[in-house]
Design a protein around this motif. Structure first.
Motif, mmCIF file in Angstrom:
data_model
loop_
_atom_site.group_PDB
_atom_site.id
_atom_site.type_symbol
_atom_site.label_atom_id
_atom_site.label_comp_id
_atom_site.label_asym_id
_atom_site.label_seq_id
_atom_site.Cartn_x
_atom_site.Cartn_y
_atom_site.Cartn_z
ATOM 1 N N PRO A 142 0.817 -1.227 0.000
ATOM 2 C CA PRO A 142 0.000 0.000 0.000
ATOM 3 C C PRO A 142 0.846 1.270 0.000
ATOM 4 O O PRO A 142 0.491 2.257 -0.656
ATOM 5 C CB PRO A 142 -0.815 -0.129 1.285
ATOM 6 C CG PRO A 142 -0.841 -1.588 1.581
ATOM 7 C CD PRO A 142 0.489 -2.103 1.139
ATOM 8 N N VAL A 143 1.949 1.250 0.732
ATOM 9 C CA VAL A 143 2.817 2.432 0.819
ATOM 10 C C VAL A 143 3.561 2.647 -0.488
ATOM 11 O O VAL A 143 3.615 3.772 -1.013
ATOM 12 C CB VAL A 143 3.802 2.300 2.000
ATOM 13 C CG1 VAL A 143 4.723 3.523 2.068
ATOM 14 C CG2 VAL A 143 3.041 2.139 3.312
ATOM 15 N N THR A 144 4.131 1.591 -1.050
ATOM 16 C CA THR A 144 4.874 1.743 -2.304
ATOM 17 C C THR A 144 3.948 2.152 -3.445
ATOM 18 O O THR A 144 4.354 2.902 -4.339
ATOM 19 C CB THR A 144 5.629 0.452 -2.667
ATOM 20 O OG1 THR A 144 4.706 -0.641 -2.753
ATOM 21 C CG2 THR A 144 6.684 0.133 -1.617
ATOM 22 N N THR A 145 2.711 1.687 -3.409
ATOM 23 C CA THR A 145 1.742 2.098 -4.426
ATOM 24 C C THR A 145 1.448 3.589 -4.330
ATOM 25 O O THR A 145 1.378 4.295 -5.349
ATOM 26 C CB THR A 145 0.436 1.297 -4.284
ATOM 27 O OG1 THR A 145 0.711 -0.100 -4.408
ATOM 28 C CG2 THR A 145 -0.575 1.694 -5.341
ATOM 29 N N ALA A 146 1.282 4.075 -3.107
ATOM 30 C CA ALA A 146 1.051 5.505 -2.908
ATOM 31 C C ALA A 146 2.262 6.320 -3.342
ATOM 32 O O ALA A 146 2.123 7.365 -4.002
ATOM 33 C CB ALA A 146 0.720 5.775 -1.444
ATOM 34 N N LEU A 147 3.449 5.862 -3.000
ATOM 35 C CA LEU A 147 4.666 6.580 -3.387
ATOM 36 C C LEU A 147 4.795 6.660 -4.903
ATOM 37 O O LEU A 147 5.169 7.706 -5.452
ATOM 38 C CB LEU A 147 5.896 5.884 -2.794
ATOM 39 C CG LEU A 147 6.038 5.938 -1.271
ATOM 40 C CD1 LEU A 147 7.192 5.050 -0.823
ATOM 41 C CD2 LEU A 147 6.251 7.368 -0.803
ATOM 42 N N ALA A 148 4.473 5.567 -5.582
ATOM 43 C CA ALA A 148 4.548 5.564 -7.049
ATOM 44 C C ALA A 148 3.551 6.557 -7.637
ATOM 45 O O ALA A 148 3.862 7.289 -8.586
ATOM 46 C CB ALA A 148 4.285 4.159 -7.578
ATOM 47 N N ALA A 149 2.342 6.593 -7.065
ATOM 48 C CA ALA A 149 1.324 7.517 -7.563
ATOM 49 C C ALA A 149 1.741 8.975 -7.357
ATOM 50 O O ALA A 149 1.430 9.848 -8.183
ATOM 51 C CB ALA A 149 -0.004 7.250 -6.865
ATOM 52 N N LEU A 150 2.449 9.232 -6.260
ATOM 53 C CA LEU A 150 2.899 10.592 -5.950
ATOM 54 C C LEU A 150 4.243 10.929 -6.582
ATOM 55 O O LEU A 150 4.717 12.063 -6.460
ATOM 56 C CB LEU A 150 2.995 10.774 -4.431
ATOM 57 C CG LEU A 150 1.715 10.587 -3.623
ATOM 58 C CD1 LEU A 150 2.001 10.739 -2.136
ATOM 59 C CD2 LEU A 150 0.636 11.556 -4.064
#
Length: 220
Positions: A142-150
């Protein structure tokens, strides 16, 4: 190092919803003829999969509990509110150039509805909820997905949450971590387990967050 993003957990971090989860479990268990006290819910249900809770009680299946828990959550979260400074802190991050994301394992339908009702949904550049990924926190997905989106490097982000899974997920993803631990959370969490995760920061009031994120003081 200058931060580029603040990643916020939802339950227990932006909203004082842990008692609402207790109530939701009680509503769900009542459909199976079980009257559970707050302490019983905390012992048998909190931070457990529905399948594990089903094994403890032996009178329903994990999927059956999931259905009833969702109904209980929809009812209980009609009372959901934000912590007094939560809205201001998220806005403060945006005002000073930080990207913001909500990283939660709670159901999307529940979370989005609450965020819209409270008028804070537009304060987030990205929202990831339960069901959006294959692995929930403490897995880093979940965190890496958010980081990629940002489009943010892990070292330039802070994962902010109240649970051991938030800190473990952030550390596994390579972010800095901040644990929210006010006094009234101690009955919901195993404090020793929280400290054992080794968060970079521990704070008890949201007005402490700007300094941790290297931002100017929040003006109330």
């Amino acid at each position: 190092m200058k931060f580029h993003a603040a990643l916020f957990d939802f339950d227990g971090t932006l909203t004082p919803s842990l008692p609402l989860w207790v109530r939701a479990y009680q509503i769900a268990l009542q459909t199976f003829g079980i009257e559970a006290s707050d302490d019983e819910v905390l012992r048998h249900c909190f931070f457990r999969d529905c399948a594990d809770v089903a094994v403890i009680y032996g009178s329903f299946t994990g999927p059956e509990l999931e259905v009833q828990l969702d109904i209980g959550l929809q009812a209980a979260f009609l009372q959901a509110e934000l912590f007094p400074l939560a809205r201001d802190v998220v806005a403060h991050c945006r005002d000073h150039g930080l990207h913001t994301a909500l990283v939660t394992s709670s159901p999307r339908g529940l979370v989005i509805g609450v965020l819209q009702r409270l008028g804070i949904l537009e304060s987030f550049d990205f929202v990831i909820c339960g069901g959006d990924v294959s692995n929930y926190k403490p897995h880093p997905e979940p965190v890496t997905t958010a980081l990629a989106a940002l489009k943010c490097e892990p070292a330039r982000a802070m994962m902010i949450g109240d649970s051991h899974v938030d800190i473990l997920a952030g550390k596994a993803a390579g972010t800095r971590t901040a644990l929210y631990l006010p006094d009234d959370h101690r009955r919901f969490h195993n404090v020793e387990r929280l400290h054992a995760t080794g968060p970079d920061h521990i704070f008890a009031d949201h007005d402490e967050l700007p300094a941790l994120l290297q931002l100017p003081e929040l003006i109330r």
